[in-house]
Design an enzyme around this catalytic site. Structure first.
Site, short mmCIF file in Angstrom:
data_model
loop_
_atom_site.label_atom_id
_atom_site.label_comp_id
_atom_site.label_asym_id
_atom_site.label_seq_id
_atom_site.Cartn_x
_atom_site.Cartn_y
_atom_site.Cartn_z
N HIS A 166 3.37 1.32 -5.89
CA HIS A 166 3.15 2.65 -5.80
C HIS A 166 2.88 3.54 -6.28
CE1 HIS A 166 2.36 0.94 -1.76
NE2 HIS A 166 3.89 0.64 -1.49
N ASP A 178 -0.87 -4.93 0.16
CA ASP A 178 -0.04 -4.53 0.89
C ASP A 178 0.38 -4.61 2.45
OD1 ASP A 178 2.45 -2.38 1.25
OD2 ASP A 178 1.37 -0.39 0.50
ZN LIG Z 1 5.15 -2.79 0.50
#
Ligand SMILES: [Zn+2]
Length: 438
Positions: free
Chosen positions: A266, A312
Site C-alpha cells: 500500500h 489484495d
Molecule cells: Zn493486505
C-alpha cells in the site's frame, strides 16, 4: 523441446515484437527469436499478444468470499475489517484450502503464474493450536499446487490488536504469542519447486518494533522476501507517530526491515521522508482494494521504489485493471497524463512482481527464464481492431482478465482457450464461497 510461435510477444521493450519463436525445454525458455513471419514446422501457434506470467504480489485468498458482500452501505476500512474478521472466525483448514484453491485458479485464468499469499490465519478459533501448527499454511500450499500456480507463502507475524493492545478474540487465531514462536513455527515450513516461504510483518499495528526486528533478521539471515502493510490508512500513521515518534516506514527502517528484499504493501499515506527510506525496496499498490476500502491514492509517481501490484482483498482479480489503475488513479489526483508507459506498468505486473516474491528467474520472456507465457486474444470485443504498434497500450488500458486465452507455467499448459485444464473454476468458487460465507 517445444516451440511456440507468438503472433505478437512483449520481450520487455516499449513495443511488442511480431512473429516471435519461443523454445522451451524442462520448464525453461531456451531461445527467443523475433521476426519469424510464420510458425516453424512443429511449433504451436499462439495468436494474439503473448506476455510473461503475471505476478500477484499481494493476496489474502480467503477474502475472495467477501466479494459482493461488503461493498454496499456506508462505513470505512475499519468497519470492513469487522466483516473480514467475522469471515476469518468461521474458517477451518478445509474451507481455507477450498477457498484458496478456487481463488488461485481464478488467478490462473487471469494470467497469474505466481502469487504472494500474505497469510495470517494461523491457528484455530480463539487461538487453539492445530496438531500441526502450520496446518493452515499447508492448506495454502496444497491450494496453490491444485490450482497450478507458484506461491510465495508470506507468513505474517501478527501479535497485537493495535499498538499496545492485546489481540481481540477474533485476532487470537493470528497470533503466535511472540516473534520467536512465530519464527520457530515458520522454520518448520519448507520450499519446493513451486513454493517459497517468505516472511511478513503484518503491520506496525500488529507487530511492535522489537518483534519486527526479529522477523526482519529472520528473513535477512535466510535470504527470504519480507513484506509488510505500511501506511494504508492515516489513522495508522497517527497511532504510530504518537506511540513511537516515527512513521510506520521509520519504525520498520529502525527495525532493519528496509532492504532490497522488502516490499511495503500500500504505502498510500507516506510522509516525504518515507519516500527516500523506501527507495531501495519495492512498493506494492493494490488499487482495486484501495479504492474499495476508501484508502486513498498513494503518491506512486514520486516513489523511486520498484512498483509491483496485487489484488489484495480480491474485490476483483485482474492484473490489467490493477496496472492501469496505478496510472489512471494518479491522473485524477495530479491532473497529468502519461506518468508511466504501458511497458512500465506491465513490468510492475510481471518481472518486478516476480522479483519481490523471490522468483527473479520468472516474469520475462528471455532465455534462461522460467517458461511462463500468457497469451491474450486480440479478437474479443474489448481488443478487436488493435494494431501491433499499439498492442501494449491496448492490453494495459483496455484488456480484461477474460481476454486471457492460454497460460503456460514452467512449460505446462495451465489454461487452454480460456479454460483451466484441471479446475472447474466457477463451480469451485461457488461452492467454496458459499461454504465459507454462509
Ligand atoms: Zn493486505
Amino acid at each position: 523441446m517445444r516451440s511456440y510461435w507468438c503472433e505478437l510477444a512483449w520481450l520487455g521493450g516499449e513495443r511488442a515484437d511480431a512473429g516471435v519463436v519461443v523454445e522451451v525445454e524442462d520448464g525453461r525458455i531456451t531461445a527467443v527469436r523475433a521476426g519469424a513471419p510464420a510458425p516453424p514446422a512443429g511449433s504451436t501457434r499462439l495468436d494474439g499478444l503473448t506476455i510473461p506470467g503475471l505476478a500477484n504480489a499481494h493476496s489474502h485468498a480467503f477474502q475472495r468470499a467477501l466479494r459482493g458482500r461488503t461493498h454496499g452501505g456506508s462505513g470505512s476500512f475499519w468497519t470492513w475489517r469487522e466483516q473480514m474478521y467475522a469471515l476469518a472466525d468461521r474458517l477451518d483448514p478445509d474451507s481455507y484450502r477450498a477457498l484458496a484453491r478456487a481463488t488461485f485458479a481464478e488467478m490462473a485464468l487471469a494470467g497469474v503464474t505466481s502469487v504472494g499469499e500474505f497469510h495470517y490465519v494461523h491457528h484455530g478459533p480463539r487461538g487453539a493450536r492445530y496438531e500441526d501448527p502450520n496446518e493452515m499454511g499447508r492448506a495454502l500450499i496444497d491450494a496453490a499446487a491444485g490450482a497450478g500456480i507458484r506461491m510465495t507463502l508470506l507468513d505474517a507475524c501478527y501479535l497485537h490488536g493495535g499498538i499496545g493492545e492485546p489481540p481481540s478474540p477474533s485476532q487470537l487465531r493470528f497470533s503466535d504469542g511472540d516473534a520467536d514462536a512465530w519464527a520457530e513455527r515458520v522454520d518448520a515450513l519448507g520450499d519446493d519447486e513451486a513454493v517459497r516461504v517468505g516472511a511478513a510483518i503484518h503491520s506496525v499495528r500488529a507487530v511492535d518494533p522489537d518483534s519486527a526486528a526479529i522477523v526482519a533478521a529472520w528473513a535477512q539471515e535466510r535470504g527470504r522476501p519480507l513484506h509488510a502493510h505500511v501506511s494504508e490508512q492515516p489513522a495508522e500513521n497517527d497511532a504510530c507517530l504518537e506511540a513511537y515518534g516515527r512513521t510506520p516506514t521509520g519504525v520498520l527502517h529502525d527495525a532493519g526491515a528496509l532492504h532490497a528484499e522488502f516490499t511495503a504493501v500500500h504505502a498510500t499515506h507516506p510522509h516525504d521522508d518515507d519516500l527516500a527510506l523506501l527507495a531501495g525496496s519495492s512498493v506494492c499498490a493494490c488499487p482495486t482494494t484501495e479504492r474499495d476500502l476508501a484508502d486513498g491514492i498513494g503518491p506512486m509517481h514520486r516513489m523511486s521504489a520498484r512498483l509491483v501490484l496485487g489484488t489484495d482483498s480480491h474485490a476483483m482479480i485482474d492484473l490489467f485493471e490493477e496496472a492501469r489503475a496505478l496510472e489512471l488513479d494518479e491522473r485524477l489526483a495530479t491532473g497529468e497524463r502519461g506518468l508511466r508507459s504501458a511497458a512500465a506498468l506491465l513490468r510492475a505486473a510481471t518481472e518486478d512482481g516476480h522479483a519481490c516474491l523471490g522468483w527473479p528467474d520468472a516474469g520475462r520472456i528471455a532465455p534462461g527464464a522460467r517458461a511462463d507465457l500468457v497469451t491474450v486474444g486480440l479478437d474479443g470485443v474489448r481488443l478487436a481492431g488493435t494494431s501491433p504498434e499499439h498492442a501494449l497500450e491496448a492490453l494495459v488500458f483496455a484488456a480484461g482478465a477474460a481476454d486471457v486465452r492460454h497460460v503456460l507455467v514452467d512449460g505446462h499448459q495451465l489454461v487452454s482457450h480460456g479454460r483451466h485444464t484441471a479446475v472447474d473454476v466457477a463451480r469451485e468458487l461457488h461452492r467454496a464461497v458459499a461454504g465459507a460465507a454462509g
